[in-house]
Design a protein around this motif. Structure first.
Motif, PDB file in Angstrom:
ATOM      1  N   ARG A  51      27.040  37.031   5.027  1.00 18.64           N
ATOM      2  CA  ARG A  51      28.268  36.381   4.555  1.00 18.64           C
ATOM      3  C   ARG A  51      28.406  34.963   5.120  1.00 18.64           C
ATOM      4  O   ARG A  51      28.888  34.062   4.442  1.00 18.64           O
ATOM      5  N   ALA A  52      27.961  34.738   6.364  1.00 17.31           N
ATOM      6  CA  ALA A  52      28.077  33.430   7.008  1.00 17.31           C
ATOM      7  C   ALA A  52      26.848  32.559   6.764  1.00 17.31           C
ATOM      8  O   ALA A  52      26.831  31.399   7.157  1.00 17.31           O
ATOM      9  N   CYS A  53      25.846  33.120   6.105  1.00 16.91           N
ATOM     10  CA  CYS A  53      24.596  32.395   5.877  1.00 16.91           C
ATOM     11  C   CYS A  53      24.423  32.182   4.375  1.00 16.91           C
ATOM     12  O   CYS A  53      25.238  31.505   3.754  1.00 16.91           O
ATOM     13  N   CYS A  54      23.418  32.761   3.776  1.00 14.71           N
ATOM     14  CA  CYS A  54      23.142  32.576   2.345  1.00 14.71           C
ATOM     15  C   CYS A  54      24.205  33.186   1.443  1.00 14.71           C
ATOM     16  O   CYS A  54      24.376  32.738   0.308  1.00 14.71           O
ATOM     17  N   GLY A  55      24.922  34.179   1.923  1.00 10.53           N
ATOM     18  CA  GLY A  55      25.933  34.843   1.109  1.00 10.53           C
ATOM     19  C   GLY A  55      26.989  33.908   0.571  1.00 10.53           C
ATOM     20  O   GLY A  55      27.528  34.128  -0.511  1.00 10.53           O
ATOM     21  N   ARG A  56      27.268  32.843   1.282  1.00  8.91           N
ATOM     22  CA  ARG A  56      28.304  31.905   0.818  1.00  8.91           C
ATOM     23  C   ARG A  56      27.861  31.114  -0.411  1.00  8.91           C
ATOM     24  O   ARG A  56      28.684  30.521  -1.097  1.00  8.91           O
ATOM     25  N   TYR A  57      26.542  31.129  -0.699  1.00 16.05           N
ATOM     26  CA  TYR A  57      26.033  30.419  -1.863  1.00 16.05           C
ATOM     27  C   TYR A  57      25.766  31.336  -3.055  1.00 16.05           C
ATOM     28  O   TYR A  57      25.584  30.863  -4.165  1.00 16.05           O
ATOM     29  N   LEU A  58      25.709  32.649  -2.823  1.00 13.77           N
ATOM     30  CA  LEU A  58      25.343  33.580  -3.891  1.00 13.77           C
ATOM     31  C   LEU A  58      26.395  33.596  -4.989  1.00 13.77           C
ATOM     32  O   LEU A  58      27.588  33.642  -4.719  1.00 13.77           O
ATOM     33  N   THR A  59      25.937  33.583  -6.207  1.00 14.84           N
ATOM     34  CA  THR A  59      26.828  33.545  -7.357  1.00 14.84           C
ATOM     35  C   THR A  59      27.366  34.923  -7.702  1.00 14.84           C
ATOM     36  O   THR A  59      28.552  35.087  -7.953  1.00 14.84           O
ATOM     37  N   GLY A  60      26.488  35.930  -7.700  1.00 16.02           N
ATOM     38  CA  GLY A  60      26.889  37.266  -8.119  1.00 16.02           C
ATOM     39  C   GLY A  60      27.558  38.093  -7.039  1.00 16.02           C
ATOM     40  O   GLY A  60      28.398  38.930  -7.334  1.00 16.02           O
ATOM     41  N   LEU A  61      27.226  37.854  -5.775  1.00 16.48           N
ATOM     42  CA  LEU A  61      27.768  38.660  -4.682  1.00 16.48           C
ATOM     43  C   LEU A  61      28.671  37.872  -3.750  1.00 16.48           C
ATOM     44  O   LEU A  61      29.524  38.442  -3.095  1.00 16.48           O
ATOM     45  N   GLY A  62      28.459  36.588  -3.643  1.00 17.85           N
ATOM     46  CA  GLY A  62      29.196  35.795  -2.664  1.00 17.85           C
ATOM     47  C   GLY A  62      30.211  34.870  -3.303  1.00 17.85           C
ATOM     48  O   GLY A  62      30.807  35.182  -4.326  1.00 17.85           O
ATOM     49  N   GLU A  63      30.384  33.711  -2.682  1.00 14.79           N
ATOM     50  CA  GLU A  63      31.390  32.754  -3.126  1.00 14.79           C
ATOM     51  C   GLU A  63      30.861  31.773  -4.169  1.00 14.79           C
ATOM     52  O   GLU A  63      31.630  31.125  -4.862  1.00 14.79           O
ATOM     53  N   GLY A  64      29.529  31.612  -4.237  1.00 17.32           N
ATOM     54  CA  GLY A  64      28.952  30.706  -5.221  1.00 17.32           C
ATOM     55  C   GLY A  64      29.075  29.239  -4.876  1.00 17.32           C
ATOM     56  O   GLY A  64      29.040  28.391  -5.757  1.00 17.32           O
TER      57      GLY A  64
END
Length: 135
Positions: A18-31
């Motif tokens: 969530r604090a790393c790549c997750g913040r960039y994910l379109t389908g699972l994160g914030e995009g």
């Protein structure tokens, strides 16, 4: 949000996803927009590892994006590394990233190596294409 984002990030940083790549994910994160081409490459790997097909598609340049993108359920992504880069920084408009991803598929363990090309348009890095080798 998805509970997969609470685990250690697949990119290998050691940080929670969530604090790393997750913040960039379109389908699972914030995009959110990745600040560099290397950060986008790591987030695209993370998307493949977590099964987020939306992120690779959304961050693929429209001129080279496949019409349909499907993730292979028989492939398990084990770890990755980002090697040398040229350009691809916050103030650049283009860049390249050397990337290696290790996977396990139906035929056993393999390694994907790619020299990836990126462009920055409207403040967002986009994957254009890459020279790929699988060993």
């Amino acid at each position: 949000m998805d509970e997969r984002l609470d685990r250690t990030c697949p990119c290998g940083s050691g940080d929670p996803c969530r604090a790393c790549c997750g913040r960039y994910l379109t389908g699972l994160g914030e995009g959110g927009a990745a600040p560099t081409a290397a950060a986008l490459m790591r987030s695209r790997y993370t998307a493949f590892a977590l099964g987020d097909v939306e992120h690779p598609s959304a961050t693929w340049h429209p001129s080279t994006r496949p019409a349909d993108l499907h993730l292979d359920d028989d492939t398990r992504w084990l770890h990755s590394s980002v090697g040398p880069t040229t350009g691809g920084g916050p103030f650049d408009r283009a860049g390249t990233v050397e990337f290696t991803a290790v996977f396990r598929g139906p035929d056993g363990r393999g390694e994907l190596r790619e020299h990836s090309r990126f462009v920055k348009e409207n403040g967002r890095w986009l994957y254009v294409d890459g020279d790929v080798g699988v060993v």
